[in-house]
Design an enzyme around this catalytic site. Sequence first.
Site, short mmCIF file in Angstrom:
data_model
loop_
_atom_site.label_atom_id
_atom_site.label_comp_id
_atom_site.label_asym_id
_atom_site.label_seq_id
_atom_site.Cartn_x
_atom_site.Cartn_y
_atom_site.Cartn_z
N ASP A 25 -5.92 0.19 -5.57
CA ASP A 25 -5.68 -0.39 -6.63
C ASP A 25 -5.82 0.30 -8.06
OD1 ASP A 25 -4.43 -2.75 -7.83
OD2 ASP A 25 -6.24 -3.90 -7.48
N ARG A 29 -2.31 0.29 -14.17
CA ARG A 29 -3.41 0.46 -15.17
C ARG A 29 -3.55 1.82 -15.47
NH1 ARG A 29 -8.83 -2.27 -14.27
NH2 ARG A 29 -7.40 -3.83 -13.14
N ARG A 38 4.99 2.87 -15.38
CA ARG A 38 4.08 2.43 -14.10
C ARG A 38 4.28 3.33 -12.75
NH1 ARG A 38 1.67 -2.18 -13.53
NH2 ARG A 38 2.18 -2.57 -11.24
N HIS A 42 1.98 5.43 -9.54
CA HIS A 42 2.14 5.44 -8.37
C HIS A 42 2.45 6.74 -7.70
CE1 HIS A 42 2.36 1.00 -8.44
NE2 HIS A 42 3.72 1.13 -8.97
N SER A 70 1.89 -4.25 0.28
CA SER A 70 1.53 -5.73 0.78
C SER A 70 2.70 -6.56 0.76
CB SER A 70 0.39 -6.53 0.06
OG SER A 70 0.99 -6.85 -1.15
N GLU A 72 3.08 -9.35 -0.46
CA GLU A 72 3.13 -9.90 -1.74
C GLU A 72 3.80 -8.81 -2.95
OE1 GLU A 72 0.18 -9.94 -0.20
OE2 GLU A 72 0.28 -11.99 0.50
N LEU A 136 -8.19 12.86 12.44
CA LEU A 136 -8.05 11.70 11.60
C LEU A 136 -6.94 10.99 12.03
CD1 LEU A 136 -9.22 10.25 9.27
CD2 LEU A 136 -7.72 11.74 7.77
N GLU A 212 -18.85 -3.08 5.47
CA GLU A 212 -19.62 -2.97 4.21
C GLU A 212 -18.63 -2.94 3.15
OE1 GLU A 212 -23.50 -3.24 5.66
OE2 GLU A 212 -22.80 -3.05 3.54
C1 LIG Z 1 5.57 2.19 1.05
C2 LIG Z 1 4.73 2.24 -0.31
C3 LIG Z 1 3.69 3.50 -0.58
C4 LIG Z 1 2.99 3.39 -1.88
C5 LIG Z 1 2.29 4.43 -2.04
N1 LIG Z 1 1.70 4.42 -3.06
C6 LIG Z 1 1.76 3.36 -4.33
C7 LIG Z 1 0.56 2.37 -4.10
C8 LIG Z 1 -0.79 2.65 -3.92
C9 LIG Z 1 -1.25 4.24 -4.30
C10 LIG Z 1 -0.91 5.35 -3.27
C11 LIG Z 1 0.72 5.58 -3.37
N2 LIG Z 1 2.13 5.41 -1.06
N3 LIG Z 1 1.31 6.54 -1.00
C12 LIG Z 1 1.50 7.11 0.33
C13 LIG Z 1 2.49 6.27 0.92
C14 LIG Z 1 3.04 6.63 2.35
C15 LIG Z 1 3.41 5.53 3.11
C16 LIG Z 1 3.50 5.81 4.68
C17 LIG Z 1 3.58 7.06 4.96
F1 LIG Z 1 4.08 7.47 6.36
C18 LIG Z 1 3.22 8.54 4.09
C19 LIG Z 1 2.94 7.95 2.83
C20 LIG Z 1 2.86 5.42 0.22
N4 LIG Z 1 3.70 4.28 0.28
#
Ligand SMILES: CCc1cc(N2CCCCCC2)n2ncc(-c3ccc(F)cc3)c2n1
Length: 245
Positions: A25, A29, A38, A42, A70, A72, A136, A212
Amino acid sequence: MFGWKKQKRTDSEKELPEHIAIIMDGNGRYAKQKNKPRVNGHYEGMQNVKRITRHASDLGIKYLTLYAFSTENWSRPKSEVNYLMKLPGDFLGTFLPELIEKNVRVGTIGNLDALPIHTRKAVKQAVDKTSRNTGLNLIFALNYGGRDELIQAFRTMAHDVENGNLDPEDITAEMVDHHLMTCTIPDPEMLIRTSGEYRLSNFLLWQSSYSELFFTETLWPEFTTEELDQMISQYRKRERRFGGL
Ligand SMILES: CCc1cc(N2CCCCCC2)n2ncc(-c3ccc(F)cc3)c2n1
């Protein structure tokens, strides 16, 4: 989805958490603080996923589950959702070779059917190309909601009872585990949330019952490997009681 059995942990092995889950999260911001759009938050958040993944792999963490989108999040502006849906392809386009080289296995939890085809294709390619890896397990929660996951499990068990295939008295915690998307993943010993929010926000609600919890004011793009190490060190010092004395 992952094909192997859950492994229960013994106390003597708990030095390093087997499974760390993170609510990433604070990306919006972060961008606002930098006077950037924004989507820049990301993007920087995605770069930090690479840093934290490398470190978790190097530490020998077995499971790292990241709340990427999510149920949401669909209510966000369409332009932002469209950008987010491109991130898996962008991430894997640059990082998949390194994930393969590091023996990382990519997995997902959530309802991927609702994602755009281009997103699903990118994720499926990464899952397929890393399916035989044994290092991992990097698990992305995509279009995931903990309540939806539980409702899906309850409905399946209710139908089994209705069809005479299940006695309600036989519904146990292990049976609920078995009906969840995380059925072959151990519960997270550590659940981390960045950016100063103190809520689970519908993430791993059943699975985090004994986790935890770690909260930090740090915004996700600025969450460092050093701060993760500090949390793991705190985890090692915390006595885990599972309801006992
Ligand atoms: C689909 C939304 C989303 C958002 C997002 N953010 C935005 C929100 C949170 C911060 C991290 C960057 N990330 N970062 C990696 C992936 C990712 C997902 C699947 C995958 F197989 C490989 C990479 C990702 N996917």
